[in-house]
Structure formats: structure tokens, C-alpha cells
Design a protein around this motif. Sequence first.
Motif, PDB file in Angstrom:
ATOM      1  N   LEU A 109       0.833  -1.209   0.000  1.00  0.00           N
ATOM      2  CA  LEU A 109       0.000   0.000   0.000  1.00  0.00           C
ATOM      3  C   LEU A 109       0.867   1.258   0.000  1.00  0.00           C
ATOM      4  CD1 LEU A 109      -2.853  -0.843   2.534  1.00  0.00           C
ATOM      5  CD2 LEU A 109      -3.016  -0.715   0.053  1.00  0.00           C
ATOM      6  N   VAL A 110       1.920   1.263   0.801  1.00  0.00           N
ATOM      7  CA  VAL A 110       2.802   2.432   0.873  1.00  0.00           C
ATOM      8  C   VAL A 110       3.414   2.711  -0.491  1.00  0.00           C
ATOM      9  CG1 VAL A 110       4.958   3.294   1.853  1.00  0.00           C
ATOM     10  CG2 VAL A 110       3.283   2.180   3.324  1.00  0.00           C
ATOM     11  N   ILE A 111       3.852   1.655  -1.169  1.00  0.00           N
ATOM     12  CA  ILE A 111       4.469   1.832  -2.490  1.00  0.00           C
ATOM     13  C   ILE A 111       3.437   2.263  -3.516  1.00  0.00           C
ATOM     14  CG2 ILE A 111       5.668   0.630  -4.349  1.00  0.00           C
ATOM     15  CD1 ILE A 111       6.965  -1.149  -2.220  1.00  0.00           C
TER      16      ILE A 111
ATOM     17  N   ASP B 254      11.785   7.703  -1.295  1.00  0.00           N
ATOM     18  CA  ASP B 254      10.902   7.590  -2.464  1.00  0.00           C
ATOM     19  C   ASP B 254      10.407   6.144  -2.533  1.00  0.00           C
ATOM     20  OD1 ASP B 254       9.492   7.771  -4.766  1.00  0.00           O
ATOM     21  OD2 ASP B 254      11.163   8.373  -6.049  1.00  0.00           O
ATOM     22  N   PRO B 255       9.275   5.833  -1.908  1.00  0.00           N
ATOM     23  CA  PRO B 255       8.789   4.448  -1.877  1.00  0.00           C
ATOM     24  C   PRO B 255       8.511   3.867  -3.259  1.00  0.00           C
ATOM     25  CG  PRO B 255       7.660   5.789  -0.224  1.00  0.00           C
ATOM     26  CD  PRO B 255       8.424   6.734  -1.106  1.00  0.00           C
ATOM     27  N   ARG B 256       8.362   4.706  -4.270  1.00  0.00           N
ATOM     28  CA  ARG B 256       8.005   4.202  -5.595  1.00  0.00           C
ATOM     29  C   ARG B 256       9.078   3.306  -6.197  1.00  0.00           C
ATOM     30  NH1 ARG B 256       6.924   9.887  -8.355  1.00  0.00           N
ATOM     31  NH2 ARG B 256       8.938  10.157  -7.298  1.00  0.00           N
ATOM     32  N   VAL B 257      10.305   3.425  -5.722  1.00  0.00           N
ATOM     33  CA  VAL B 257      11.397   2.636  -6.303  1.00  0.00           C
ATOM     34  C   VAL B 257      11.636   1.338  -5.540  1.00  0.00           C
ATOM     35  CG1 VAL B 257      12.511   4.747  -7.123  1.00  0.00           C
ATOM     36  CG2 VAL B 257      13.172   3.807  -4.902  1.00  0.00           C
ATOM     37  N   TRP B 258      10.877   1.092  -4.483  1.00  0.00           N
ATOM     38  CA  TRP B 258      11.073  -0.128  -3.722  1.00  0.00           C
ATOM     39  C   TRP B 258      10.386  -1.300  -4.419  1.00  0.00           C
ATOM     40  CZ3 TRP B 258       9.224   2.485   1.428  1.00  0.00           C
ATOM     41  CH2 TRP B 258      10.178   3.439   1.818  1.00  0.00           C
ATOM     42  N   ASN B 259      10.850  -2.482  -4.123  1.00  0.00           N
ATOM     43  CA  ASN B 259      10.301  -3.705  -4.707  1.00  0.00           C
ATOM     44  C   ASN B 259       9.072  -4.140  -3.903  1.00  0.00           C
ATOM     45  OD1 ASN B 259       9.764  -6.234  -5.784  1.00  0.00           O
ATOM     46  ND2 ASN B 259      11.918  -6.827  -5.912  1.00  0.00           N
ATOM     47  N   VAL B 260       7.921  -4.227  -4.550  1.00  0.00           N
ATOM     48  CA  VAL B 260       6.684  -4.592  -3.846  1.00  0.00           C
ATOM     49  C   VAL B 260       6.677  -6.047  -3.418  1.00  0.00           C
ATOM     50  CG1 VAL B 260       5.332  -2.833  -5.030  1.00  0.00           C
ATOM     51  CG2 VAL B 260       5.513  -5.116  -6.016  1.00  0.00           C
TER      52      VAL B 260
END
Length: 718
Positions: free
Chosen positions: A500-502, A521-527
Motif C-alpha cells: 500500500l505504501v508503495i 521515495d517508496p516508488r522505487v522499492w520492490n513490492v
Amino acid sequence: MTDDDTLDDDAAIARHAARLVSSARDHLDLQSKGRQEALEYYRGEIKDLPTKAGRSSVVSRDIRVNVKKVMPSIMRTLFGGGGVVKYLPVGQDDEQGAEQATDYVNHVTVGEADVKRACHDAIQDAILIKTGILKWSAYRERKVTIQDYTDQPDDAVVGLFDDPKNEILDHVKEPETDPDLLALDPTAKRHTFRLRRVTEKVCPRIEAVPRGSFLISADAESIEEAELVGEEQMFSRSKLVGMGYDRDAVWALARHDGKDDDDDDRKGADAYDVRAETRKATQVVRVWEIYIRIDLDGDGVAELHRLHFGERAGHGGTAETQEHIVLALEPVDEAPYAEVVIERDAHEFEGHSLSEDLTDVQRVKTALTRAALDNLYAHNNPRPVVNLSAVANPENLTKWSFGEPIVLNEGYNPGDVLDWQAVPFVADKSFAMLEYMDGVARDRTGITDASGGLDADSLHNTSATAANLMSESGIATADSIVRSIAEGGLKRAFRGLLRLVIAHADGERTVRMKGEWVTYDPRVWNVDMDCEVNVGLGGGSRERDMMMLQTVYGLQKEVVAAFGPDNPFVKPEQLYNTFEKIVETAGFPSALPFFTKPDPEEVAAKMEAAKNKPDPEERKVQAQIQIEQAKMEFGREKEAAQMDADLKVKMAELEKEGIARREELQAEMLKEDQRLAFEREKLSQERELRVMDIVARSQAARESAQARAQQPESANAR
């Protein structure tokens, strides 16, 4: 679903879902009696052991006592350290992302998503009513704020009127009166207005779903495999609209209480009445948010879909005939629910609770305690046996005050009037039974005082060996509960929370963490990152955890002392981890005020510098040379110091002799000065004496001359 049903429209899907919901509801109702009884016993309500009038109504609180023993240990173990969860990389490029996600979720999201409260409620549900339910979801919150602005200059409203999120109401312009501003802009104005601002924000959350609202297929063994999971929800229409659902669809839902509000709300009102609309917006409706496996594309595989629907107003009936309104229907990859259990039962969705083991114990102890108290009351208040015919004022036997007399009729003695029916005291026979039932409770649950964090020393009246066994047993039970919770529902919930955070991150975010401002920048983390919930040493007291950490630290020190800092067993970051855990176990939020986290580059540089040092033998020879050089230098310094000391002694002696000679000369000069002074004084006195003698002789001569001169005159006179 019958063979002739087809899921070709929302209405058919809603009917199919309603049938599954009805079946899950029936299965839930079968369990409701046990849940209700567990909650009543926890609150001290034992309805199957009614109280008789005039008898003791005390209730033993064994379920609540055991919950209070184990809950603090569980919550401290899970949330008392520096972090609840640790995310694990699944690829070579995920190391930094996993570390950032761990810090961000632990220090930012856990607080914003109210994770601690949700986990507390779900764990307590698991302890009391077998299973707790956690749900992770992201709510779109729509917030309307209204602010008044009065007499504002032009420069103060720059940007407010152009922002599309702002709506300007009751705008009044007046001429500017400030001469300085008019000199700059003769057309300047003053503004008085009301600003209405609408903001929307997506907020990831974890929440505990009441077990009485959670639905799951009766034959399901897990949430992941169930045909249907979801929950029955009670929301105001306003809340549903704020969540983003269509207003007309929400307004068409049936009220939860089943009433038809059209006549009440619209009677005597215009086509649009503010009060009627307000009442409509605040009405509570019942909806179902379910996750159902259905095959909509005809490929023979039932995919998971999220369905949010409710009953249409004015169309009552069964699940087959009731019309429904579908608020949302969308494919999803998982149902955002996780079960929390403290003791899992094989091939069953529901777990086991403490209430199952303690309900009859609490009932028996309640009955025993009531009987013991009733006996004590009767023993302390024996019933009187009275001969009323012997008393003139019998009302004083039941209603009396201290010192008020009892009047006997004539011919009666006090012994003929009153006697007491003594009740033997047998309540002490119940005490052994109460202790026995406490032992039964310990055997069934494994919970002791140590489960709440007490050590073996606090268990009095037992041998040291028995106390240690009881302590370890209680700690083992708490540890088993913690690990069952962590490795089950919490792990799944935190994986869902990270997704959810990503998914709902709209850009970089800068937050203050551990005393520094950090940008994530959570968008670059692996879900797809996995996670583990930190349970440390499991259940037990802080003292036990600290003792274990001190043992680990002692072993680390021995390894470093034996093999040096650059050894294959203990690295600087591992030492820091031990320091961090010790500080956190002591109750401090962070180790940073006390220890500095080692920088890998700095550590590597120091290790490299250490490698370039000479070998031990060479260092030994160099050390010996340095010692000899130091000895020679010390000898030279010693000789120079001795010579300097001798010179100082000689100089001191010469100085002493010079001082003595000077003192002797000064004494001689003083004597000579005194002699000369004496001589001068003597000569002075002699001179004065001679002068006085001369003066005296001269005076005598003058007197003699005068006398001789007067003698002839006298002679002549004769």
C-alpha cells in the motif's frame, strides 16, 4: 450458484455474492454464542451462574487476569524495541530499498497507520475469541476546510484565487487605504472573503476487524484459499461518499434500521431541503466488502475480485429476491486480511483461545468463592433464636441502637429470651480447591506469573529449581504465543502494508528520523519484498532479555580480544547491533544518543591501515630498539639532571656563604655605626658641659664684678 445462473451483469454477481454472504453469516452465527460467552466472562458476567438474593455475587476474573498477564509481554516484545518489522531483499538491487523500507515503515507508517492499536485489538481478540482479524487498506479521505479572511491586501491573496482546489465565497473588495501601497499601485484593493478548500489524501492503514463482522466461507482453512472473505460494514452515507463512491448509488441504499425515510425526511420540505439532506447524509447503511473468487472471463479459472455492495432501499426479501446496488467491482491479487491466532489448530481457520481453557475454571472458582464468602457471612452473623413472648419491646430485637435496653416481661431471665444458631466455619476447606483450580488453569494454558515478565525470584514458597521451571514454562508459553502471532498474521499484514505504501506514494517524502532529515521515495522499492517481524528473545522480562544480551556481548568481547578486530566472527556492525538492542531493552527509543553507528568506509580504512603495520616480530625488535634508545636517552637526561642538581647545590652553597659574609659585614658596620654614634653623642655632651661651665664662670664673674662695684658706694654712704 445454480447451473442456470450466469454472472453476466452486476445484479447476477451481487445475487451470487449475497448467497455466499448469507451462508458465511450462518456459519458465523453458530460461533457467536461462544464468542459472546467469552466476552461476558472477560467482563465478569457469568450469566449461567446466577446470583441468589442475599447471597454473595462475587465473580472470579481468571480470564481477565491471565489476559493481563500475557498481553503486556506480547506487546512489549513486538513493539518495545526499535522496530517492529524488517523487510528482506529478494534481489541484488533490493538491499538499499529493503533498509529504507524498514526504517520508513517502522518510524513513519506504523504511527500514521495506527498499527499498534490495531495489532493490540486483534491479538486480544485472538486470546479471547480464538481469532483476530487484521486488514490493510488505503482510504481516500476527502476533507473540506473553510477559513475566513478579513481585510487582506493584494499581496496576501496571491495564489489563493488561482488554485483550482480553492473556492472563493462572499468575496468583497474595498479600496486600499495604505498610502505606501497606493503609491506602488493606485488600483490596489482590500479583500474580505471566505475560502473553501477541498483536499483528498490516500491514507494506508491497518485496522482490526471485529470478529463478529468478518465473513469467511464455512469450509475454508485459510483466507488465501477461501471462496469468499470479507466483512459486514456499517457506514454513514457521508462516509461512503467521502470514500469516493457515487452519491446517487449511496443515496439509494437501504437504511440499516430498515425504515423508509422518504416521508419523514421530505414531508413539508422543498425539492431540496438542507435539513433533510443532512439527515440523509448521516444515516447509517449496511454494506458488504467482500473478496470473492468468480470466473468472469470464462477461462475456467476463478479469479479474485473485490465487490462492495449493499441492499437497495424498498426491496426487502431473501438473498434470492433482494435487489442490490454494486458500489465497486474490480479484480485484485489478494484479499487484504490476515488471521491472528495464539494457538493454531491443524486444518482449521479458527485458532484456540485462553477462554476455552479458563471458562469452566472461572465458573468453578466463582462458585467456590461465593460459597466460602456465604459461609463466612453466616458464621460472622449467626441467626438469633428469640422467645418473643418474654420481651416487652420485641421491635428492639431487629431494630436497635447501641445502649438501647431490651425490656423483659416479668418472670423471665435473659437466657430465656435469646439464643444464637451458630454456623460452623468450613470456608477454609475451599481454599485448597481454589489453589487446585489455579493449578488446572496453569496446566491448561501454560501461563504463569513469569509470562507477564516476572522472574523466578518472585515466585515465593517454592524451591529454586521449581521456581526456575515455572518461570521457563511461563516464558516458553509467552514466546510461543508471540511467535505464532508474528509469523502468521503480522507478517502477512506488514507485507500488505508495504504494498500500500508503495502503491499510493505520489512522490518523494522528507521526514525527520533518528535526529536527521531523510528523503525517501517508496516508488522505487520492490513490492515483492518479504519481511520478518522482530520478536527478539520472545516472551519474558526485560531483565531476562538484558541478561541474554550481556551474555552475547561477553562472547563478542572474547572473540575480539582473541582474534583482533578484523576477525571472521564478529564485525563492528554486529557489535553495534548488540549495543542497540541493549539500549532498546533498557527502554530507550534509540541507541544513537549513546553509540555511533559504524561507517563501513571508515571501518574499512582502519582495517587497511591495521594491515599495513609491521609484523609482530618486527614490531617487537622495533619496540626493543625504542626501549634501548629510551634507556640511553633516559641515562643522558639523568646525568644532565645530576649535573644540573650538583651545580644548583654548589650555587646554593656559594649563595649561602655570600649571604653569611654579607650579614657579618652588616653586623660589623652596624657596631661601628653604633660606636661612632656613641662617640658623637659623648663629644656632644662634653661640648655642652664645657659650654655650660664657661657660661657659669662668666655669670659668676659678672656677678662678682657687680658686687665689687657696689662696695665703694656703700662705704662712701657710711
